[in-house]
Design an enzyme around this catalytic site. Sequence first.
Site, mmCIF file in Angstrom:
data_model
loop_
_atom_site.group_PDB
_atom_site.id
_atom_site.type_symbol
_atom_site.label_atom_id
_atom_site.label_comp_id
_atom_site.label_asym_id
_atom_site.label_seq_id
_atom_site.Cartn_x
_atom_site.Cartn_y
_atom_site.Cartn_z
ATOM 1 N N ARG A 81 0.829 -1.208 0.000
ATOM 2 C CA ARG A 81 0.000 0.000 0.000
ATOM 3 C C ARG A 81 0.863 1.257 0.000
ATOM 4 O O ARG A 81 0.418 2.323 -0.381
ATOM 5 C CB ARG A 81 -0.875 0.052 1.264
ATOM 6 C CG ARG A 81 -1.978 -0.958 1.338
ATOM 7 C CD ARG A 81 -2.604 -0.974 2.729
ATOM 8 N NE ARG A 81 -3.209 0.270 3.141
ATOM 9 C CZ ARG A 81 -4.453 0.633 2.845
ATOM 10 N NH1 ARG A 81 -5.201 -0.150 2.120
ATOM 11 N NH2 ARG A 81 -4.937 1.761 3.287
ATOM 12 N N ARG A 132 9.541 5.928 -3.668
ATOM 13 C CA ARG A 132 9.865 6.718 -4.859
ATOM 14 C C ARG A 132 11.154 7.514 -4.717
ATOM 15 O O ARG A 132 11.568 7.844 -3.614
ATOM 16 C CB ARG A 132 8.694 7.622 -5.260
ATOM 17 C CG ARG A 132 8.131 8.529 -4.186
ATOM 18 C CD ARG A 132 7.112 9.484 -4.796
ATOM 19 N NE ARG A 132 5.746 9.009 -4.682
ATOM 20 C CZ ARG A 132 4.897 9.370 -3.711
ATOM 21 N NH1 ARG A 132 5.277 10.209 -2.769
ATOM 22 N NH2 ARG A 132 3.675 8.906 -3.691
ATOM 23 N N ARG A 192 -8.799 -6.671 13.413
ATOM 24 C CA ARG A 192 -7.967 -5.884 14.297
ATOM 25 C C ARG A 192 -8.785 -4.680 14.709
ATOM 26 O O ARG A 192 -9.475 -4.064 13.878
ATOM 27 C CB ARG A 192 -6.684 -5.455 13.569
ATOM 28 C CG ARG A 192 -5.647 -4.858 14.492
ATOM 29 C CD ARG A 192 -5.025 -5.893 15.399
ATOM 30 N NE ARG A 192 -3.981 -5.291 16.229
ATOM 31 C CZ ARG A 192 -3.710 -5.692 17.462
ATOM 32 N NH1 ARG A 192 -4.401 -6.677 18.016
ATOM 33 N NH2 ARG A 192 -2.733 -5.125 18.145
ATOM 34 N N ARG A 232 -0.079 6.173 16.035
ATOM 35 C CA ARG A 232 0.044 7.524 15.467
ATOM 36 C C ARG A 232 -0.714 8.537 16.306
ATOM 37 O O ARG A 232 -1.609 8.187 17.072
ATOM 38 C CB ARG A 232 -0.434 7.577 14.008
ATOM 39 C CG ARG A 232 -1.715 6.846 13.726
ATOM 40 C CD ARG A 232 -1.928 6.691 12.202
ATOM 41 N NE ARG A 232 -3.018 5.754 11.948
ATOM 42 C CZ ARG A 232 -3.301 5.198 10.783
ATOM 43 N NH1 ARG A 232 -2.585 5.473 9.703
ATOM 44 N NH2 ARG A 232 -4.305 4.356 10.659
ATOM 45 N N GLU A 282 -3.886 7.006 18.563
ATOM 46 C CA GLU A 282 -4.534 5.799 18.023
ATOM 47 C C GLU A 282 -3.809 4.556 18.516
ATOM 48 O O GLU A 282 -2.638 4.364 18.219
ATOM 49 C CB GLU A 282 -4.503 5.879 16.494
ATOM 50 C CG GLU A 282 -5.160 4.711 15.804
ATOM 51 C CD GLU A 282 -5.267 4.918 14.295
ATOM 52 O OE1 GLU A 282 -5.465 6.065 13.833
ATOM 53 O OE2 GLU A 282 -5.129 3.918 13.570
ATOM 54 N N TYR A 323 -9.755 -5.156 2.928
ATOM 55 C CA TYR A 323 -9.108 -3.932 3.386
ATOM 56 C C TYR A 323 -9.313 -2.848 2.319
ATOM 57 O O TYR A 323 -8.392 -2.463 1.637
ATOM 58 C CB TYR A 323 -7.625 -4.245 3.591
ATOM 59 C CG TYR A 323 -6.788 -3.206 4.317
ATOM 60 C CD1 TYR A 323 -7.267 -1.952 4.659
ATOM 61 C CD2 TYR A 323 -5.482 -3.505 4.654
ATOM 62 C CE1 TYR A 323 -6.471 -1.040 5.316
ATOM 63 C CE2 TYR A 323 -4.667 -2.601 5.321
ATOM 64 C CZ TYR A 323 -5.175 -1.368 5.644
ATOM 65 O OH TYR A 323 -4.375 -0.463 6.292
ATOM 66 N N ASP A 355 -10.204 0.869 0.683
ATOM 67 C CA ASP A 355 -10.179 2.308 0.934
ATOM 68 C C ASP A 355 -11.547 2.882 0.559
ATOM 69 O O ASP A 355 -12.326 2.239 -0.148
ATOM 70 C CB ASP A 355 -9.094 2.975 0.080
ATOM 71 C CG ASP A 355 -7.699 2.612 0.559
ATOM 72 O OD1 ASP A 355 -7.538 2.325 1.750
ATOM 73 O OD2 ASP A 355 -6.776 2.608 -0.282
HETATM 74 N N1 UDP Z 1 3.268 0.989 7.826
HETATM 75 C C1 UDP Z 1 4.526 0.975 8.389
HETATM 76 N N2 UDP Z 1 5.036 2.141 8.902
HETATM 77 C C2 UDP Z 1 4.351 3.288 8.874
HETATM 78 C C3 UDP Z 1 3.064 3.311 8.289
HETATM 79 C C4 UDP Z 1 2.549 2.136 7.777
HETATM 80 O O1 UDP Z 1 5.169 -0.055 8.441
HETATM 81 O O2 UDP Z 1 4.867 4.307 9.366
HETATM 82 C C5 UDP Z 1 2.738 -0.286 7.290
HETATM 83 C C6 UDP Z 1 1.929 -1.043 8.342
HETATM 84 O O3 UDP Z 1 2.156 -2.428 8.154
HETATM 85 C C7 UDP Z 1 0.516 -0.680 8.004
HETATM 86 C C8 UDP Z 1 0.580 -0.621 6.487
HETATM 87 O O4 UDP Z 1 1.869 -0.059 6.227
HETATM 88 O O5 UDP Z 1 -0.406 -1.643 8.474
HETATM 89 C C9 UDP Z 1 -0.504 0.205 5.833
HETATM 90 O O6 UDP Z 1 -0.458 1.506 6.325
HETATM 91 P P1 UDP Z 1 -1.580 2.574 5.976
HETATM 92 O O7 UDP Z 1 -1.125 3.878 6.480
HETATM 93 O O8 UDP Z 1 -1.929 2.432 4.532
HETATM 94 O O9 UDP Z 1 -2.776 2.003 6.830
HETATM 95 P P2 UDP Z 1 -4.137 2.585 7.396
HETATM 96 O O10 UDP Z 1 -4.063 4.067 7.321
HETATM 97 O O11 UDP Z 1 -5.205 1.943 6.584
HETATM 98 O O12 UDP Z 1 -4.134 2.074 8.806
#
Ligand code: UDP
Length: 368
Positions: free
Chosen positions: A175, A179, A252, A283, A303, A351, A353
């Site tokens: 996801r 880059r 989860r 976060r 969170e 999962y 979006d």
């Molecule tokens: N992830 C990570 N470090 C970060 C942010 C995300 O390793 O700082 C990984 C983690 O496994 C997470 C996945 O990337 O479950 C997807 O993150 P995303 O931010 O897309 O998830 P969401 O916002 O849906 O929780």
Amino acid sequence: MENIKYDYLIVGAGIFGSVFAYEMTKKGKKCLIIDKRNHIAGNIFTEKIEGINVHKYGAHIFHTSNKEIWDYVNSFVEFNRFTNSPVANYKGSLYNLPFNMNTFYQLWGVKTPQEAQNKIDEQRAEFRHIIDPKNLEEQALVLGGRDIYEKLIKGYTEKQWGRPATEIPSFIIRRLPFRFTFDNNYFNDIYQGIPIDGYTKLIEKMLEGIEVIQNVNYFDDKEKWNNLANKVLYTGKIDEFYDFRFGKLEYRSLHFEHEIMDIPNYQGNAVVNYTEKEIPYTRIIEHKHFEFGQQLKTVITKEYPDEYSKDNEPYYPINDNKNQTIYEKYLALSITDVHVIFGGRLAEYKYYDMHQVIDNALQMTKKL
Ligand code: UDP
């Protein structure tokens, strides 16, 4: 039966249910929506606190490359120009996300794409033997090597999912973009933004003139609700719909700690990820930065990932092989159910979006 009053009973006033209700009402169908919560909008619900739209169930940033979907959401409300560019805090050092030239500079001091590429090649060399990554850990190591994995992925991922990264499907880490430009935009999509006045407004607009009953649990009297309509659109958990007969699907969960602070700016960014395992939250969200707010106070949300139980909310499906096998059984059964349509993250155990859910709901209503 005479007491059939509606064409559709819609269980759940989240995105799927609301798009469906809007579209079917437009086609002249009579819809009734029920929701167990005391508000509409499901997990994208926002509530105004101190003049700030607070994302009560976690931050949502709308993004899509599909112009039809972008025009669709913009037909209900205006969107602002917010671009998600989270910062990661690992043991007190800050790194830009997603993985880009800024991150590579912060990690290794490399200044050009070629230098960064060389460094990453060196980092990945150790894992060249992994041809077909079987889990998130292998996938992450193959993509970016050890430093990125250990500082920015492993801790976050393992607390987020509550299991070792070797037991998490690899698609989840794909996801995140990777880059070689100085571009901190978390998403690769063409369109992005946040609804001005919050997500609740978006859903309110979709549901204008449609009957909604809040605070009712479908399962308390399934028969009664079913008998009110010709068909049912169900957007809740598919395992619960079938009384868990093939076993429980795992999810989860999360919990949130919201805090009003008497300062105008706490962290200078909407999203700061805490990527080390030792800090219990993943976060901190500072909501005003999603809408460039100038209020004197601020609202932040920590969170915390959580085990899912019947007392909290399912947020993320755990799409590993074990759960997927169980889901397939429910799916096969649901296809034979001519009176019930299933849609959304929980009913499809995916999962998704937001833009994908809207797209799916629109496709579904076009078919009917
Ligand atoms: N992830 C990570 N470090 C970060 C942010 C995300 O390793 O700082 C990984 C983690 O496994 C997470 C996945 O990337 O479950 C997807 O993150 P995303 O931010 O897309 O998830 P969401 O916002 O849906 O929780």
